[in-house]
Design a protein around this motif. Sequence first.
Motif, PDB file in Angstrom:
ATOM      1  N   LYS A 262      13.379 -26.384  78.540  1.00 19.18           N
ATOM      2  CA  LYS A 262      14.581 -26.736  77.821  1.00 19.18           C
ATOM      3  C   LYS A 262      14.487 -26.199  76.246  1.00 19.18           C
ATOM      4  O   LYS A 262      15.416 -25.826  75.878  1.00 19.18           O
ATOM      5  N   ALA A 263      13.235 -26.201  75.948  1.00 21.44           N
ATOM      6  CA  ALA A 263      13.039 -25.457  74.690  1.00 21.44           C
ATOM      7  C   ALA A 263      13.417 -23.752  74.775  1.00 21.44           C
ATOM      8  O   ALA A 263      14.027 -23.282  73.812  1.00 21.44           O
ATOM      9  N   LEU A 264      12.794 -23.243  75.895  1.00 20.41           N
ATOM     10  CA  LEU A 264      13.349 -21.858  76.091  1.00 20.41           C
ATOM     11  C   LEU A 264      14.921 -21.884  76.022  1.00 20.41           C
ATOM     12  O   LEU A 264      15.400 -20.915  75.439  1.00 20.41           O
ATOM     13  N   TYR A 265      15.443 -22.417  76.765  1.00 16.81           N
ATOM     14  CA  TYR A 265      17.032 -22.541  77.082  1.00 16.81           C
ATOM     15  C   TYR A 265      17.686 -22.848  75.603  1.00 16.81           C
ATOM     16  O   TYR A 265      18.858 -21.986  75.265  1.00 16.81           O
ATOM     17  N   GLN A 266      17.101 -23.656  74.831  1.00 16.39           N
ATOM     18  CA  GLN A 266      17.740 -23.817  73.490  1.00 16.39           C
ATOM     19  C   GLN A 266      17.582 -22.441  72.360  1.00 16.39           C
ATOM     20  O   GLN A 266      18.291 -22.432  71.776  1.00 16.39           O
ATOM     21  N   ARG A 267      16.946 -21.642  72.812  1.00 13.86           N
ATOM     22  CA  ARG A 267      16.388 -20.838  71.904  1.00 13.86           C
ATOM     23  C   ARG A 267      16.828 -19.346  72.361  1.00 13.86           C
ATOM     24  O   ARG A 267      16.452 -18.196  71.954  1.00 13.86           O
ATOM     25  N   THR A 268      17.513 -19.233  73.629  1.00 15.36           N
ATOM     26  CA  THR A 268      17.997 -17.899  74.043  1.00 15.36           C
ATOM     27  C   THR A 268      19.737 -17.968  74.038  1.00 15.36           C
ATOM     28  O   THR A 268      20.401 -18.966  73.796  1.00 15.36           O
ATOM     29  N   ASP A 269      20.272 -16.733  74.444  1.00 14.86           N
ATOM     30  CA  ASP A 269      21.753 -16.573  74.553  1.00 14.86           C
ATOM     31  C   ASP A 269      22.064 -17.563  75.703  1.00 14.86           C
ATOM     32  O   ASP A 269      23.495 -17.601  75.819  1.00 14.86           O
ATOM     33  N   LEU A 270      21.340 -17.799  76.756  1.00 12.64           N
ATOM     34  CA  LEU A 270      21.768 -18.627  77.557  1.00 12.64           C
ATOM     35  C   LEU A 270      22.250 -19.942  77.393  1.00 12.64           C
ATOM     36  O   LEU A 270      23.119 -20.644  78.224  1.00 12.64           O
ATOM     37  N   PHE A 271      21.958 -20.483  76.338  1.00 14.70           N
ATOM     38  CA  PHE A 271      22.528 -21.738  75.814  1.00 14.70           C
ATOM     39  C   PHE A 271      23.916 -21.596  75.638  1.00 14.70           C
ATOM     40  O   PHE A 271      24.872 -22.563  75.775  1.00 14.70           O
ATOM     41  N   TRP A 272      24.531 -20.469  74.937  1.00 15.43           N
ATOM     42  CA  TRP A 272      25.951 -20.378  75.086  1.00 15.43           C
ATOM     43  C   TRP A 272      26.951 -20.271  76.113  1.00 15.43           C
ATOM     44  O   TRP A 272      28.027 -20.362  76.285  1.00 15.43           O
ATOM     45  N   ASP A 273      26.322 -19.679  77.282  1.00 18.84           N
ATOM     46  CA  ASP A 273      26.936 -19.393  78.488  1.00 18.84           C
ATOM     47  C   ASP A 273      26.669 -20.424  79.669  1.00 18.84           C
ATOM     48  O   ASP A 273      27.509 -20.372  80.538  1.00 18.84           O
ATOM     49  N   TYR A 274      25.749 -21.236  79.524  1.00 17.57           N
ATOM     50  CA  TYR A 274      25.561 -22.076  80.681  1.00 17.57           C
ATOM     51  C   TYR A 274      24.949 -23.533  80.244  1.00 17.57           C
ATOM     52  O   TYR A 274      24.409 -23.432  79.017  1.00 17.57           O
ATOM     53  N   GLN A 275      25.198 -24.401  81.054  1.00 19.31           N
ATOM     54  CA  GLN A 275      24.696 -25.750  80.831  1.00 19.31           C
ATOM     55  C   GLN A 275      23.439 -25.858  81.183  1.00 19.31           C
ATOM     56  O   GLN A 275      22.878 -25.114  82.101  1.00 19.31           O
ATOM     57  N   PHE A 276      22.663 -26.812  80.532  1.00 15.44           N
ATOM     58  CA  PHE A 276      21.097 -26.984  81.060  1.00 15.44           C
ATOM     59  C   PHE A 276      20.858 -27.126  82.531  1.00 15.44           C
ATOM     60  O   PHE A 276      20.015 -26.721  82.997  1.00 15.44           O
ATOM     61  N   SER A 277      21.948 -27.928  83.100  1.00 15.56           N
ATOM     62  CA  SER A 277      21.817 -28.319  84.388  1.00 15.56           C
ATOM     63  C   SER A 277      21.939 -27.202  85.427  1.00 15.56           C
ATOM     64  O   SER A 277      21.199 -26.909  86.286  1.00 15.56           O
ATOM     65  N   GLU A 278      22.731 -26.209  84.847  1.00 19.74           N
ATOM     66  CA  GLU A 278      22.685 -24.798  85.712  1.00 19.74           C
ATOM     67  C   GLU A 278      21.509 -24.034  85.638  1.00 19.74           C
ATOM     68  O   GLU A 278      20.787 -23.405  86.413  1.00 19.74           O
ATOM     69  N   ILE A 279      21.037 -24.180  84.310  1.00 15.14           N
ATOM     70  CA  ILE A 279      19.599 -23.307  84.109  1.00 15.14           C
ATOM     71  C   ILE A 279      18.443 -23.840  85.065  1.00 15.14           C
ATOM     72  O   ILE A 279      17.792 -23.414  85.494  1.00 15.14           O
ATOM     73  N   ALA A 280      18.444 -25.389  84.833  1.00 18.77           N
ATOM     74  CA  ALA A 280      17.435 -26.156  85.652  1.00 18.77           C
ATOM     75  C   ALA A 280      17.441 -25.689  87.041  1.00 18.77           C
ATOM     76  O   ALA A 280      16.428 -25.779  87.915  1.00 18.77           O
TER      77      ALA A 280
END
Length: 76
Positions: free
Chosen positions: A26-44
């Motif tokens: 979650k910390a990685l997700y919030q600090r990258t460009d992925l934050f703008w393109d995907y929801q956290f559930s998709e990243i998880a």
Amino acid sequence: MLQLRDQLFNMLANTPLPKNYRMSLKALYQRTDLFWDYQFSEIAQAFEQLVKSHNVKGKRVKLNSKQEDWEFLGIL
């Protein structure tokens, strides 16, 4: 989903991680460009697929009764 999984793997492969250090997905997700393109559930979900296919080492953790996160432990 394959594109997301590839993007996530490339990001994780380029993330410096000291030995025996755990990093919150979650910390990685919030600090990258992925934050703008995907929801956290998709990243998880993509991260879980990477763990199951033995590309990365990770561990699921409970934050509280309603929230979960993953710990990124390294590239295999």
